[in-house]
Design an enzyme around this catalytic site. Structure first.
Site, PDB file in Angstrom:
ATOM      1  N   THR A   1      -1.396 -18.183 -85.772  1.00  0.00           N
ATOM      2  CA  THR A   1      -0.477 -17.517 -84.844  1.00  0.00           C
ATOM      3  C   THR A   1       0.842 -17.184 -85.538  1.00  0.00           C
ATOM      4  O   THR A   1       1.379 -16.080 -85.396  1.00  0.00           O
ATOM      5  CB  THR A   1      -0.228 -18.424 -83.624  1.00  0.00           C
ATOM      6  OG1 THR A   1      -1.483 -18.620 -82.979  1.00  0.00           O
ATOM      7  CG2 THR A   1       0.743 -17.815 -82.657  1.00  0.00           C
ATOM      8  N   ALA A   2       1.361 -18.139 -86.333  1.00  0.00           N
ATOM      9  CA  ALA A   2       2.659 -17.908 -86.988  1.00  0.00           C
ATOM     10  C   ALA A   2       2.565 -16.761 -87.985  1.00  0.00           C
ATOM     11  O   ALA A   2       3.423 -15.871 -88.015  1.00  0.00           O
ATOM     12  CB  ALA A   2       3.120 -19.185 -87.686  1.00  0.00           C
TER      13      ALA A   2
ATOM     14  N   THR B   1       6.140 -25.168 -76.504  1.00  0.00           N
ATOM     15  CA  THR B   1       7.315 -24.551 -77.113  1.00  0.00           C
ATOM     16  C   THR B   1       7.085 -24.016 -78.532  1.00  0.00           C
ATOM     17  O   THR B   1       7.975 -23.365 -79.088  1.00  0.00           O
ATOM     18  CB  THR B   1       8.456 -25.586 -77.181  1.00  0.00           C
ATOM     19  OG1 THR B   1       7.910 -26.839 -77.594  1.00  0.00           O
ATOM     20  CG2 THR B   1       9.129 -25.747 -75.846  1.00  0.00           C
TER      21      THR B   1
ATOM     22  N   GLY C   1      -2.651 -17.193 -91.926  1.00  0.00           N
ATOM     23  CA  GLY C   1      -2.944 -16.201 -90.892  1.00  0.00           C
ATOM     24  C   GLY C   1      -3.281 -16.829 -89.548  1.00  0.00           C
ATOM     25  O   GLY C   1      -4.164 -16.356 -88.842  1.00  0.00           O
TER      26      GLY C   1
ATOM     27  N   ILE D   1       5.122 -21.672 -79.899  1.00  0.00           N
ATOM     28  CA  ILE D   1       5.108 -20.213 -80.106  1.00  0.00           C
ATOM     29  C   ILE D   1       6.518 -19.656 -79.884  1.00  0.00           C
ATOM     30  O   ILE D   1       6.970 -18.750 -80.581  1.00  0.00           O
ATOM     31  CB  ILE D   1       4.040 -19.558 -79.200  1.00  0.00           C
ATOM     32  CG1 ILE D   1       2.644 -19.973 -79.709  1.00  0.00           C
ATOM     33  CG2 ILE D   1       4.187 -18.038 -79.170  1.00  0.00           C
ATOM     34  CD1 ILE D   1       1.480 -19.572 -78.820  1.00  0.00           C
TER      35      ILE D   1
ATOM     36  N   GLU E   1      -2.239 -22.335 -76.615  1.00  0.00           N
ATOM     37  CA  GLU E   1      -2.767 -21.439 -75.577  1.00  0.00           C
ATOM     38  C   GLU E   1      -1.839 -21.242 -74.388  1.00  0.00           C
ATOM     39  O   GLU E   1      -2.175 -20.540 -73.454  1.00  0.00           O
ATOM     40  CB  GLU E   1      -4.130 -21.963 -75.103  1.00  0.00           C
ATOM     41  CG  GLU E   1      -5.069 -22.185 -76.287  1.00  0.00           C
ATOM     42  CD  GLU E   1      -6.537 -22.091 -75.956  1.00  0.00           C
ATOM     43  OE1 GLU E   1      -6.936 -22.728 -74.973  1.00  0.00           O
ATOM     44  OE2 GLU E   1      -7.265 -21.395 -76.675  1.00  0.00           O
ATOM     45  N   ALA E   2      -0.693 -21.929 -74.386  1.00  0.00           N
ATOM     46  CA  ALA E   2       0.244 -21.774 -73.268  1.00  0.00           C
ATOM     47  C   ALA E   2       1.608 -21.408 -73.845  1.00  0.00           C
ATOM     48  O   ALA E   2       1.960 -21.823 -74.941  1.00  0.00           O
ATOM     49  CB  ALA E   2       0.345 -23.064 -72.472  1.00  0.00           C
TER      50      ALA E   2
ATOM     51  N   LYS F   1       1.048 -17.862 -65.997  1.00  0.00           N
ATOM     52  CA  LYS F   1       1.568 -19.238 -65.943  1.00  0.00           C
ATOM     53  C   LYS F   1       2.936 -19.221 -65.266  1.00  0.00           C
ATOM     54  O   LYS F   1       3.863 -18.584 -65.768  1.00  0.00           O
ATOM     55  CB  LYS F   1       1.681 -19.781 -67.378  1.00  0.00           C
ATOM     56  CG  LYS F   1       2.370 -21.129 -67.470  1.00  0.00           C
ATOM     57  CD  LYS F   1       2.474 -21.635 -68.897  1.00  0.00           C
ATOM     58  CE  LYS F   1       3.335 -22.890 -68.946  1.00  0.00           C
ATOM     59  NZ  LYS F   1       3.562 -23.385 -70.312  1.00  0.00           N
TER      60      LYS F   1
HETATM   61  P1  FAD Z   1      -2.366 -22.646 -88.372  1.00  0.00           P
HETATM   62  O1  FAD Z   1      -2.964 -22.122 -87.149  1.00  0.00           O
HETATM   63  O2  FAD Z   1      -2.851 -23.975 -88.874  1.00  0.00           O
HETATM   64  O3  FAD Z   1      -2.586 -21.564 -89.508  1.00  0.00           O
HETATM   65  C1  FAD Z   1      -2.466 -21.882 -90.869  1.00  0.00           C
HETATM   66  C2  FAD Z   1      -2.987 -20.717 -91.688  1.00  0.00           C
HETATM   67  O4  FAD Z   1      -2.776 -21.008 -93.058  1.00  0.00           O
HETATM   68  C3  FAD Z   1      -4.482 -20.464 -91.505  1.00  0.00           C
HETATM   69  O5  FAD Z   1      -4.734 -19.092 -91.489  1.00  0.00           O
HETATM   70  C4  FAD Z   1      -5.075 -21.080 -92.762  1.00  0.00           C
HETATM   71  O6  FAD Z   1      -6.274 -20.463 -93.129  1.00  0.00           O
HETATM   72  C5  FAD Z   1      -3.974 -20.776 -93.760  1.00  0.00           C
HETATM   73  N1  FAD Z   1      -4.001 -21.650 -94.933  1.00  0.00           N
HETATM   74  C6  FAD Z   1      -3.718 -22.963 -95.013  1.00  0.00           C
HETATM   75  N2  FAD Z   1      -3.890 -23.410 -96.260  1.00  0.00           N
HETATM   76  C7  FAD Z   1      -4.273 -22.347 -96.985  1.00  0.00           C
HETATM   77  C8  FAD Z   1      -4.624 -22.153 -98.358  1.00  0.00           C
HETATM   78  N3  FAD Z   1      -4.625 -23.159 -99.241  1.00  0.00           N
HETATM   79  N4  FAD Z   1      -4.990 -20.915 -98.753  1.00  0.00           N
HETATM   80  C9  FAD Z   1      -5.013 -19.871 -97.886  1.00  0.00           C
HETATM   81  N5  FAD Z   1      -4.703 -19.986 -96.591  1.00  0.00           N
HETATM   82  C10 FAD Z   1      -4.338 -21.220 -96.158  1.00  0.00           C
HETATM   83  N6  FAD Z   1       1.884 -24.073 -79.158  1.00  0.00           N
HETATM   84  C11 FAD Z   1       2.250 -23.417 -78.046  1.00  0.00           C
HETATM   85  O7  FAD Z   1       3.145 -22.581 -78.095  1.00  0.00           O
HETATM   86  N7  FAD Z   1       1.633 -23.679 -76.856  1.00  0.00           N
HETATM   87  C12 FAD Z   1       0.683 -24.631 -76.737  1.00  0.00           C
HETATM   88  O8  FAD Z   1       0.128 -24.808 -75.651  1.00  0.00           O
HETATM   89  C13 FAD Z   1       0.334 -25.388 -77.884  1.00  0.00           C
HETATM   90  N8  FAD Z   1      -0.585 -26.385 -77.824  1.00  0.00           N
HETATM   91  C14 FAD Z   1      -0.854 -27.117 -78.939  1.00  0.00           C
HETATM   92  C15 FAD Z   1      -1.684 -28.239 -78.866  1.00  0.00           C
HETATM   93  C16 FAD Z   1      -1.894 -29.042 -79.984  1.00  0.00           C
HETATM   94  C17 FAD Z   1      -2.756 -30.253 -79.877  1.00  0.00           C
HETATM   95  C18 FAD Z   1      -1.309 -28.691 -81.223  1.00  0.00           C
HETATM   96  C19 FAD Z   1      -1.558 -29.512 -82.457  1.00  0.00           C
HETATM   97  C20 FAD Z   1      -0.499 -27.574 -81.320  1.00  0.00           C
HETATM   98  C21 FAD Z   1      -0.247 -26.800 -80.177  1.00  0.00           C
HETATM   99  N9  FAD Z   1       0.619 -25.714 -80.242  1.00  0.00           N
HETATM  100  C22 FAD Z   1       0.966 -25.051 -79.108  1.00  0.00           C
HETATM  101  C23 FAD Z   1       1.163 -25.268 -81.525  1.00  0.00           C
HETATM  102  C24 FAD Z   1       0.430 -24.018 -81.980  1.00  0.00           C
HETATM  103  O9  FAD Z   1      -0.952 -24.257 -82.036  1.00  0.00           O
HETATM  104  C25 FAD Z   1       0.928 -23.578 -83.340  1.00  0.00           C
HETATM  105  O10 FAD Z   1       2.309 -23.544 -83.367  1.00  0.00           O
HETATM  106  C26 FAD Z   1       0.432 -22.192 -83.647  1.00  0.00           C
HETATM  107  O11 FAD Z   1      -0.955 -22.118 -83.521  1.00  0.00           O
HETATM  108  C27 FAD Z   1       0.833 -21.774 -85.024  1.00  0.00           C
HETATM  109  O12 FAD Z   1       0.098 -22.428 -85.991  1.00  0.00           O
HETATM  110  P2  FAD Z   1       0.308 -21.943 -87.499  1.00  0.00           P
HETATM  111  O13 FAD Z   1       0.016 -20.504 -87.564  1.00  0.00           O
HETATM  112  O14 FAD Z   1       1.635 -22.419 -87.942  1.00  0.00           O
HETATM  113  O15 FAD Z   1      -0.773 -22.799 -88.292  1.00  0.00           O
END
Ligand code: FAD
Length: 501
Positions: free
Chosen positions: A15-16, A343, A13, A345, A50-51, A79
């Site tokens: 952003t993705a 990129t 849960g 998001i 965040e961007a 932005k």
């Molecule tokens: P996460 O946010 O890690 O979510 C994972 C989810 O899975 C969480 O809800 C967690 O609780 C759940 N989960 C994991 N394991 C389990 C389990 N065993 N059981 C139950 N739940 C579980 N993107 C941009 O577009 N712009 C930016 O400016 C940008 N800056 C960034 C800067 C950095 C340093 C990094 C590392 C990334 C950045 N990103 C940016 C990328 C962006 O943060 C991610 O693409 C976005 O937040 C999506 O993350 P996610 O949902 O894939 O993963």
């Protein structure tokens, strides 16, 4: 006939996960498809995206999001692009702004005609022709206003608080019928043919489903760990593999752009929000250790920190396939390209959109899956090449990191683009690419690449006519810029953050 998908399970849960949930809840509204999202508060989210890029508007519009409400909720700002400081060489600064610079000269592209002049006159800067850059440099902002001028084409993206974004999306998705389950996934159960049957959670609970979306972040619990899909490592091209992130107090008016400042083994971001700034140092651990990196970040903050710096480790690359059997990975579970051009998001959006077009039934067509994997591979590779360009095209020799970057081998696809530009300033336009000619121009020129000679056709134009035409365009852009309100005033009038933030 294969059975339709009746239950969609989203694991994760962040952003993705919540973007996927909100999208499919809207798309499948009224259809007999149950959507369940499981996430663990104990694990949390990465919380740093965040961007964004202008592509985000498509998502927001499709979901009926009111942008002012959204910015009030997430403390967001506008932005207009990214300012790159000390990239290329120390003391250099350029903007990679959104939108088009100038306009075409009859059948000739703007950049060919402008470069003919700029190659002999360094004072003729690209910045003067891009309204977004001019507005950024003067702290201005407004939305496109429909007039017959460059003001009608203002192109922008958003900055927002990542934690509040996930909360906002969760509200949308739950309102549209998504059921959230709190719990930690302990085991991914497979059927005899290797598909996913269900997820076993803590305390003996279990969730079965037909289609599983892996949004579990870097761990890639379903696609990577359970289905064994390997990772293609691109760190030889993009060597940064760590980030320290820290929020600071907001001082002064928020700037309408992201700033990226090159440091000795990576780069530092500053993302202005209404209630704070987001900051971080992205660095390569092979060239700088974690302790030195955090010191460098803290020494270069512009406001007082609001929390202790947080370390995030990552690997650049992508899963060899992002759709296998009945599982599709989206977000960090599918791959990660460092955040230099914000990129991630956008790639989540791409993944969701392609999945919509190829939404499966329980027969899971191999042809559809292959197409999806090919489409997503291409999307990641385009972004990859664009990011590598920033590192490769540099004249810095002040650190081992930058010396490595300027001499590292690069993909042939990028080598080819650079060769074309270096020869006669030509920029390859590939249909469907997110980064279009103005983006490649801004970064190639900004990083210091120069063609050996101008486009031969541009040399056939009358010099005085070209000079006058360029001067007229600069004047129009300057007048449009002057007409725009201050970014801070625009926010105060339309979308000031809710006081709870
Ligand atoms: P996460 O946010 O890690 O979510 C994972 C989810 O899975 C969480 O809800 C967690 O609780 C759940 N989960 C994991 N394991 C389990 C389990 N065993 N059981 C139950 N739940 C579980 N993107 C941009 O577009 N712009 C930016 O400016 C940008 N800056 C960034 C800067 C950095 C340093 C990094 C590392 C990334 C950045 N990103 C940016 C990328 C962006 O943060 C991610 O693409 C976005 O937040 C999506 O993350 P996610 O949902 O894939 O993963």
């Amino acid at each position: 006939m294969p059975e339709p998908i009746r239950k969609l399970v989203i694991a994760g849960g962040g952003t993705a996960g919540w973007m996927t949930a909100a999208w499919f809840a809207r798309l499948l509204h009224g259809a007999p498809v149950e959507i369940v999202l499981v996430e663990s508060d104990e694990i949390g989210i990465v919380g740093v995206g965040e961007a964004t890029t202008p592509y985000m508007h498509l998502f927001d519009r499709a979901l009926g999001i009111d942008e002012n409400d959204f910015l009030k909720f997430t403390g967001g700002t506008f932005k207009l692009g990214i300012e790159f400081v000390d990239w290329g060489r120390i003391g250099n600064a350029y903007h990679h702004s959104f939108g088009m610079p100038g306009r075409d000269y009859g059948p000739m592209p703007f950049h060919s005609v402008w470069m003919r002049n700029a190659l002999s006159d360094p004072a003729d800067t690209l910045a003067a022709y891009n309204l977004q850059t001019q507005a950024a440099l003067h702290g201005k902002f407004m939305r496109p206003n429909g007039a017959n001028s460059p003001l009608a084409d203002i192109t922008y993206a958003l900055h927002f608080d990542a934690a509040l974004y996930a909360k906002y999306l969760r509200g949308l998705a739950e309102d549209a019928g998504v059921r959230r389950i709190e719990g930690r996934i302990e085991q991914v159960r497979l059927t005899a043919d290797g598909s996913i049957e269900g997820l076993s959670l803590t305390e003996g609970r279990s969730i079965d489903g037909d289609l599983f979306i892996d949004c579990t972040g870097f761990r890639s619990l379903l696609l990577g760990e359970a289905l064994g899909i390997g990772f293609e490592d691109w760190s030889h091209w993009l060597p940064c593999d760590r980030a320290w992130a820290v929020p600071t107090a907001r001082e002064g008016a928020p700037l309408p752009f992201t700033r990226s400042t090159a440091r000795s083994a990576g780069w530092q971001w500053r993302i202005p929000l209404q209630h704070r700034d987001g900051n971080g140092l992205v660095f390569a651990s092979a060239f700088m250790d974690e302790a030195e990196a955090v010191d460098q970040l803290v020494a270069n903050l512009e406001g007082p920190p609001l929390a202790d710096p947080r370390l995030i480790r990552f690997q650049t690359g992508r899963r060899k396939k992002v759709w296998e059997k009945n599982c599709v990975a989206i977000g960090l579970a599918a791959g990660f390209l460092e955040p230099l051009e914000s990129t991630a998001i956008m790639l989540i959006q791409k993944a969701i959109t392609y999945l919509q077009y190829l939404f499966p039934d329980q027969g899971f067509s191999a042809a559809d899956r292959d197409l999806y994997n090919a489409d997503m591979s291409r999307e990641y590779e385009i972004v990859r090449d664009f990011l590598i360009l920033h590192y490769r095209a540099n004249e810095r020799s002040d650190s081992e990191f930058w010396r490595y970057c300027s001499s590292m081998p690069i993909p042939d696809s990028l080598e080819n683009r650079i060769d074309l530009f270096r020869s006669r300033g030509r920029i390859l336009e590939v249909p469907g690419e997110q980064f279009r000619v103005p983006s490649w121009l801004a970064v190639m020129w900004g990083q210091g690449l120069r063609p050996a000679a101008p486009d031969p056709l541009a040399m056939t134009l009358n010099e005085t006519e070209v000079t006058n035409w360029l001067a007229g365009m600069r004047d129009v852009i300057a007048r449009c810029r002057d007409h725009m309100p201050d970014h801070a005033d625009f926010i105060a009038r339309h979308c000031a953050a809710q006081t709870a933030h």
